[in-house]
Motif scaffolding. Structure first.
Motif, short mmCIF file in Angstrom:
data_model
loop_
_atom_site.label_atom_id
_atom_site.label_comp_id
_atom_site.label_asym_id
_atom_site.label_seq_id
_atom_site.Cartn_x
_atom_site.Cartn_y
_atom_site.Cartn_z
N LEU A 1 7.10 -17.61 -6.90
CA LEU A 1 7.83 -18.79 -7.39
C LEU A 1 8.79 -18.46 -8.51
O LEU A 1 9.85 -19.05 -8.63
N GLU B 1 -2.92 -22.52 0.37
CA GLU B 1 -2.28 -23.54 -0.47
C GLU B 1 -1.03 -23.00 -1.16
O GLU B 1 -0.06 -23.70 -1.36
N ASP B 2 -1.10 -21.73 -1.58
CA ASP B 2 0.04 -21.17 -2.28
C ASP B 2 1.28 -21.14 -1.39
O ASP B 2 2.38 -21.44 -1.84
N LEU C 1 3.32 -30.71 3.09
CA LEU C 1 4.51 -30.21 2.39
C LEU C 1 5.23 -31.26 1.53
O LEU C 1 6.40 -31.08 1.23
N ARG C 2 4.58 -32.32 1.12
CA ARG C 2 5.26 -33.36 0.34
C ARG C 2 6.58 -33.76 0.99
O ARG C 2 7.66 -33.49 0.49
N ALA D 1 7.24 -25.69 -0.12
CA ALA D 1 7.70 -26.98 -0.65
C ALA D 1 8.75 -26.74 -1.74
O ALA D 1 9.76 -27.43 -1.83
N TRP D 2 8.51 -25.72 -2.56
CA TRP D 2 9.49 -25.40 -3.61
C TRP D 2 10.83 -25.00 -2.97
O TRP D 2 11.89 -25.46 -3.39
N HIS E 1 1.97 -23.13 1.10
CA HIS E 1 2.48 -24.50 1.22
C HIS E 1 3.30 -24.87 -0.01
O HIS E 1 4.39 -25.42 0.09
N GLU E 2 2.74 -24.55 -1.17
CA GLU E 2 3.43 -24.92 -2.41
C GLU E 2 4.78 -24.20 -2.50
O GLU E 2 5.79 -24.77 -2.91
N GLN E 3 4.77 -22.93 -2.11
CA GLN E 3 6.01 -22.15 -2.19
C GLN E 3 7.06 -22.66 -1.21
O GLN E 3 8.24 -22.75 -1.55
N ASP F 1 12.64 -27.95 -1.80
CA ASP F 1 13.23 -28.69 -2.93
C ASP F 1 14.50 -28.04 -3.44
O ASP F 1 15.33 -28.69 -4.05
N ASP G 1 2.36 -14.65 -8.94
CA ASP G 1 3.26 -15.65 -9.51
C ASP G 1 4.72 -15.29 -9.29
O ASP G 1 5.60 -16.13 -9.42
#
Ligand SMILES: Nc1ncnc2c1ncn2[C@@H]1O[C@H](COP(=O)(O)OP(=O)(O)OP(=O)(O)O)[C@@H](O)[C@H]1O
Ligand SMILES: [Mg+2]
Length: 745
Positions: free
Chosen positions: A126, A157-158, A186-187, A164-165, A160-162, A168, A123
């Protein structure tokens, strides 16, 4: 839990053998004769609010070449940080370490804190690593471009999420450019809507007739216009197809007939053309190409080892000269790889012509990588060779140094590559699995693997398993069992004596035996310092400070807590969960001295840190400390909420020992609503809440109460929270007791 970084108590001296592979950071150098794609460069060059450039097209479309060209284009002046991704980067810690390494090629020294906290819990990425990186990037006085080549290699997946963060929160000083054969998950919608995205697709990458002509000329081919047109049409402007066709055409008199002869889809075209190209090679070169195709990257000594030859240096130079899809991975002409499409074709050829040879080639590669200290590659080739024993031994010998650097997903991927049975029956590997699960906070899974390790009949690692059991039992709040396991580990003269001593000291303290606890903790501090384990020393010192403060030795407590907080100097040290304990002690010290604000600050910090991997009981202690500080400051609602969370946690602990008393004391100390309010409470509680309160006095679970009242579990929880708040209760028991006192039930 990380043996060294996250669970400092168990640090050992394992030199980290996972070196940064600098070839991954090499910007592909544009070979002379490449076509300048000015129209595309104009699209890519900065300007506007751009945050992300995606170049998305099938293999061999010219994505990498385009980005490599872009940075040298006249429209572009920003420095480029380059990272070529591969399957091994499906590990958040590894991925972001490499991103920082790439950024460091243009911005020296950036990302020290980011890398430090990547060694810890997952964790952290992020919560700590990326915010720290964004802050540093934002402070730069120029713009950089970060290229992530082959992003399709990422499936985690993690990650990708990171990413994307990061997109942002991207400061204006950074633009990210990535290439991928598939649409990256990646949204992108939001970026696109804000005009922050440039998306280049296969259609735009296609070579038009003029560009095709230029490419062919660059390779020394002079064709008639209609031939070029036909070639462009047949290949649909696909870069790799054109290139292969050009190679096949070199030295042919019958260009027209040859062009006429090929049709069909991309796949077919590649096989056909590459087959042609391969056929033209001398037997030596051909054999070399086919046999080295098992390698993900190649250098001459490695190729010598794999082919058992001595001419690899020469052959590589020859292959590079004839433009045979060899991609240079550095400027020193040392490391190369085959272009993906060509490499795949060579592998097919190997399977067709000499299938029995592949395992032996992999075995030789594994051996070479092992002797050079490249563990990941050695494991990959051992597994590919089907040599499970060698792979298991490599993992067993090396997992810990990777684990200690936070490469949890890497270790997990190695273990995943082996058949389940191989892991279950090898205590060393079951232990590795257990540590990975523990560090990811998956306590049940860790328990399962510890039990597996315990059940494997083997005299090996007896003490390791005992330490693991001690840490696990402590984390789930089973104090008595943790203490017994720690004692057993110490008796077995564990390598991880620091961990065993820490857990023993802590569990003694929680069992009310503070004098013995102090002796054990002092031993832990000594051991930890001896092995340079700053986190371990800080952890034990923190507990000593807590013991001192509870005995009224305020000065000594302050000294020990300060020593704990000052034990480490590395970036990231102060962010580690073990400092929870020192901050808890500081909170108590400040409370004793009447410094309420400072006490609250330390308690809040303790809670923040404890959520990063402390045991249940430690988290509960931090919740209680902050609840008391908030209560003292008059913030009764927040105090109750914190206390309720603490009591929920303690309820889940098989043996919370002393912490049960601490919780009960705190609950008692909490002021009840004043008498005058009591009478109105019946009105304050809604009918629904009264109904829930009545059922709370039964033995029904929350879900069963929901069923009883025909409402959802969430609704029951909401009512329960409201009841706790209105009654000033910290637990179910407390609420029921209070309800009875007030004759509500
Ligand atoms: N601008 C160019 N000029 C000349 N040849 C080119 C150009 N762009 C691409 N090519 C040729 O096409 C081949 C494939 O290009 P490149 O490696 O850039 O494709 P890619 O889309 O990155 O492929 P992959 O998805 O496999 O990484 C190159 O080896 C090169 O020979
Ligand atoms: Mg590429």
């Amino acid at each position: 839990m990380d043996v060294q970084a996250t669970d400092p108590a168990t640090a050992r001296h394992h030199p980290f053998s996972g070196v940064v592979v600098t070839t991954k950071l090499h910007v592909p150098t544009a070979r002379p004769g490449l076509v300048e794609r000015t129209r595309l460069h104009a699209i890519l060059a900065g300007g506007g609010p751009r945050k992300l450039t995606v170049v998305e097209a099938p293999a061999g479309s010219g994505k990498t070449t385009l980005l490599a060209h872009w940075q040298t284009s006249e429209f572009e002046s920003r420095p480029f940080a380059w990272l070529s991704l591969d399957e091994a980067d499906n590990d958040p810690a590894q991925f972001w370490t490499y991103v920082v390494e790439a950024l460091r090629t243009v911005e020296k020294g950036i990302g020290a804190e980011t890398v430090a906290v990547l060694d810890g819990r997952e964790d952290n990425v992020l919560e700590l690593a990326l915010p720290a990186l964004v802050n540093e990037l934002a402070a730069l006085d120029r713009q950089l471009v970060l290229v992530l080549d082959d992003y399709h290699a990422i499936e985690d997946e993690d990650v990708h999420e990171q990413l994307a963060w990061l997109l942002d929160h991207l400061p204006p000083t950074l633009e990210v450019a990535l290439t991928s054969r598939v649409d990256p998950p990646l949204r992108l919608a939001r970026l696109r809507a804000r005009g922050e995205l440039v998306h280049v697709r296969a259609g735009e990458l296609r070579f038009n007739v003029e560009e095709a002509d230029e490419m062919l000329a660059g390779l020394g081919l002079e064709l008639e216009k209609p031939d070029v047109e036909q070639l462009q049409e047949r290949t649909e402007g696909w870069a790799a197809g054109l290139y292969l066709a050009a190679l096949s055409l070199r030295g042919r008199a019958d260009a027209r007939e040859f062009i006429d002869s090929f049709t069909g889809d991309d796949r077919h075209l590649v096989d056909y053309l590459a087959g042609e190209v391969l056929d033209e090679q001398s037997a030596d070169v051909r054999r070399f190409l086919v046999r080295t195709s098992v390698l993900r990257r190649l250098c001459a000594p490695l190729c010598d080892a794999v082919t058992e030859g001595g001419r690899s240096l020469e052959l590589l130079a020859e292959i590079e000269r004839s433009n045979l899809f060899l991609v240079a991975l550095d400027n020193r002409r040392e490391w190369y790889r085959y272009h993906h499409l060509f490499g795949r074709l060579l592998q097919l050829e190997l399977e067709r012509a000499e299938p029995e040879l592949a395992p032996e080639l992999h075995r030789r590669a594994s051996e070479w990588f092992r002797s050079e200290g490249h563990v990941g590659d050695a494991i990959h080739h051992a597994a590919a060779a089907g040599d499970l024993e060698a792979a298991a031994n490599l993992i067993a010998d090396n997992w810990m140094s990777f684990f200690n650097h936070g490469r949890l997903a890497t270790v997990a991927a190695w273990l995943d590559a082996l058949p389940a049975k191989a892991v279950e029956t090898d205590r060393r590997l079951a232990v590795a699995r257990a540590w990975v699960a523990l560090d990811r906070g998956r306590l049940d899974e860790a328990g399962h693997w510890i039990a597996t390790a315990e059940s494997v009949a083997s005299g090996e690692l007896e003490s390791e398993v005992a330490v693991l059991g001690a840490v696990h039992r402590f984390k789930i709040g089973d104090v008595g069992a943790a203490r017994a396991a720690a004692e057993r580990a110490i008796a077995l003269e564990s390598f991880s004596a620091t961990a065993a001593s820490c857990i023993l000291g802590i569990t003694l303290h929680l069992s009310g035996k503070d004098a013995q606890a102090s002796t054990e903790l002092a031993r832990a501090v000594g051991l930890a310092r001896e092995e340079g384990n700053q986190l371990g020393a800080a952890y034990a010192l923190g507990y000593q400070a807590l013991i001192d403060v509870s005995a009224g030795r305020i000065e000594a407590a302050e000294e020990a807590a300060d020593a704990a907080l000052g034990e480490g100097t590395e970036p990231g040290f102060a962010q580690h969960f073990v400092l929870t304990i020192a901050h808890l002690a500081q909170a108590e010290v400040n409370k004793a001295r009447g410094h309420a604000a400072a006490a609250e600050e330390h308690a809040a910090r303790a809670l923040e840190l404890s959520r990063r991997g402390a045991g249940r009981l430690e988290l509960a202690a931090a919740l209680i400390a902050l609840a008391e500080a908030r209560q003292a400051g008059g913030d009764v609602d927040s105090a109750r909420e914190l206390l309720a969370e603490a009591s929920e946690l303690v309820e889940r602990c098989p043996d919370p020992a002393g912490l049960a008393g601490t919780l009960a004391d705190a609950t008692r100390r909490f002021a009840r609503p004043r008498r005058s309010r009591d009478l109105s409470l019946r009105d304050e509680l809604s009918d629904r809440e009264l109904a829930v309160l009545r059922l709370l006095s039964s033995s029904l679970s929350a879900r069963e109460i929901g069923n009883e009242l025909f409402v959802s579990l969430n609704t029951v929880k909401t009512h329960t929270k409201a009841i706790y708040r209105k009654l000033g209760a910290a637990s179910r028991e407390d609420a029921v007791e209070r309800g009875r006192e007030l004759h509500l039930i």
